[in-house]
Design an enzyme around this catalytic site. Structure first.
Site, short mmCIF file in Angstrom:
data_model
loop_
_atom_site.label_atom_id
_atom_site.label_comp_id
_atom_site.label_asym_id
_atom_site.label_seq_id
_atom_site.Cartn_x
_atom_site.Cartn_y
_atom_site.Cartn_z
N LYS A 80 52.71 47.53 35.66
CA LYS A 80 53.53 47.13 36.82
C LYS A 80 54.92 47.74 36.67
O LYS A 80 55.48 48.28 37.64
CB LYS A 80 53.64 45.60 36.90
CG LYS A 80 52.40 44.96 37.50
CD LYS A 80 52.39 43.46 37.36
CE LYS A 80 51.02 42.93 37.82
NZ LYS A 80 50.75 41.55 37.46
N GLN A 92 53.56 36.22 35.50
CA GLN A 92 52.24 36.70 35.09
C GLN A 92 51.35 35.54 34.64
O GLN A 92 51.76 34.72 33.81
CB GLN A 92 52.40 37.74 33.96
CG GLN A 92 51.12 38.38 33.51
CD GLN A 92 50.50 39.27 34.59
OE1 GLN A 92 51.17 40.06 35.23
NE2 GLN A 92 49.20 39.13 34.78
N ASP A 144 53.62 37.68 45.06
CA ASP A 144 52.19 37.48 44.77
C ASP A 144 51.50 36.76 45.93
O ASP A 144 50.27 36.76 46.01
CB ASP A 144 52.02 36.63 43.50
CG ASP A 144 51.53 37.45 42.31
OD1 ASP A 144 50.98 38.55 42.53
OD2 ASP A 144 51.68 36.97 41.18
#
Ligand code: NDP
Length: 297
Positions: A58, A102, A125
């Site tokens: 990422k 995460q 997200d």
């Protein structure tokens, strides 16, 4: 869509690379016209090896797209209070447009509580209930990255899936449910099937579009696929081969399904590469949204 002996391969790697290049152009334009660099903050708690790889990828792709990447690595022993304080700090940081915590988190931390603490306007997200609600009510802002990637792959072979019957296998908040919402918004007739569904194979046989997101290696067989159907395989499963080596496979039995489908995503190289590209896309949407610009990119 007509049946063919061998399905068209949907090349997620190439489609993701093209999307990242398009995003890099849009980021450069935003910087030139508004002096704003989209910033993505990633919080990693603990040392889960798979998460370390995701976070590294990422970071690299964020920087490559011309965005700012802020990495926060916290020890596995981080307290609930310290993590929530970190999220609060990022919520207030004007250089941060998108925040990603995460998953999985260490067992003593409640993922739902932490994700719900993220400012919904920075929730790249798309997991916050506000963003799930926005999607469900036709006001989508941030949609979870994997289903967005699946929709882009689908549209690479069929620009308008309106009226087609889509069967989504799996009903998780991260993949199955938002995928079904996206397909519904695209005017598909949507069936969601799950572990309690009766005659799953029979329902899949009716599908013009199959999205498999159940987490079971090679579960969906070729003789469940309607000839010519489009098959999007979200699954990532590691299986051991006879020689002791491991191999990545999807939730679809690719060998048999690719003989019947009209188009199909491979694993690896299908949905997987799209997920980070769509995270970057959401980060750009976040920066544009804050500036009051059209969210679409
Ligand atoms: P979850 O485990 O959260 O959800 C799985 C879903 O599949 C559940 O709704 C479950 O039903 C359903 N299911 C499980 N077994 C069966 C069965 N035998 N028959 C019918 N339905 C079944 O998984 P995720 O949604 O998070 O992920 C799904 C897959 O996608 C995994 O392989 C994961 O690795 C992969 N993935 C890939 C990503 C990528 O970037 N390519 C990103 C995210 C996930 P029920 O609700 O009834 O339990």
């Amino acid at each position: 869509m007509s049946g063919s002996a061998t399905a068209q391969l949907i090349d997620g790697k190439a489609i993701a690379a093209a999307l990242r290049a398009q995003l890099a152009d849009a980021v450069a334009k935003l910087k030139a016209e508004h002096g704003v660099v989209p910033g993505l903050a990633v919080v990693l708690v603990g040392d889960d090896p798979a998460s370390q790889v995701y976070v590294r990828n990422k970071h690299a792709q964020t920087v490559e797209a011309g965005m700012a990447s802020f990495e926060h690595r916290l020890p596995a022993s981080t307290s609930r209070e310290a993590l929530l304080a970190m999220v609060d700090q990022l919520n207030k940081d004007p250089l941060v447009h998108g925040i990603l915590v995460q998953l999985p988190l260490p067992a003593h931390l409640d993922a739902t509580e932490v994700l719900n603490a993220i400012d919904p306007d920075k929730d790249v997200d798309g997991f916050h209930p506000v963003n799930a609600g926005r999607l469900a009510t036709g006001q989508a802002l941030f949609v979870p990255c994997t289903p967005v990637g699946c929709e882009l792959l689908l549209r690479s072979v069929i620009a308008d899936p309106s009226g087609l019957h889509a069967v989504v296998i799996g009903r998780s908040n991260i993949v199955g449910k938002p995928m079904a919402q996206l397909l519904l918004a695209a005017n598909c007739t949507v069936t969601i099937v799950h572990s309690r569904t009766r005659d799953l194979a029979g329902l899949v046989r009716q599908a013009d579009i199959v999205v498999a997101a159940l987490g079971r290696a090679e579960f969906v067989k070729g003789d469940w696929i309607k000839p010519g159907a489009i098959v999007i395989d979200v699954g990532i499963n590691r299986i051991e081969q006879a020689d002791g080596k491991t191999r990545l496979v999807g939730d679809v039995d690719f060998a048999s399904a690719s003989q019947v489908a009209g188009a199909i995503t491979p694993v690896p190289g299908g949905v997987g590469p799209m997920t980070i590209a769509c995270l970057l896309r959401n980060t750009l949407i976040a920066a544009r949204y804050r500036l009051g610009l059209d969210g679409q990119v």
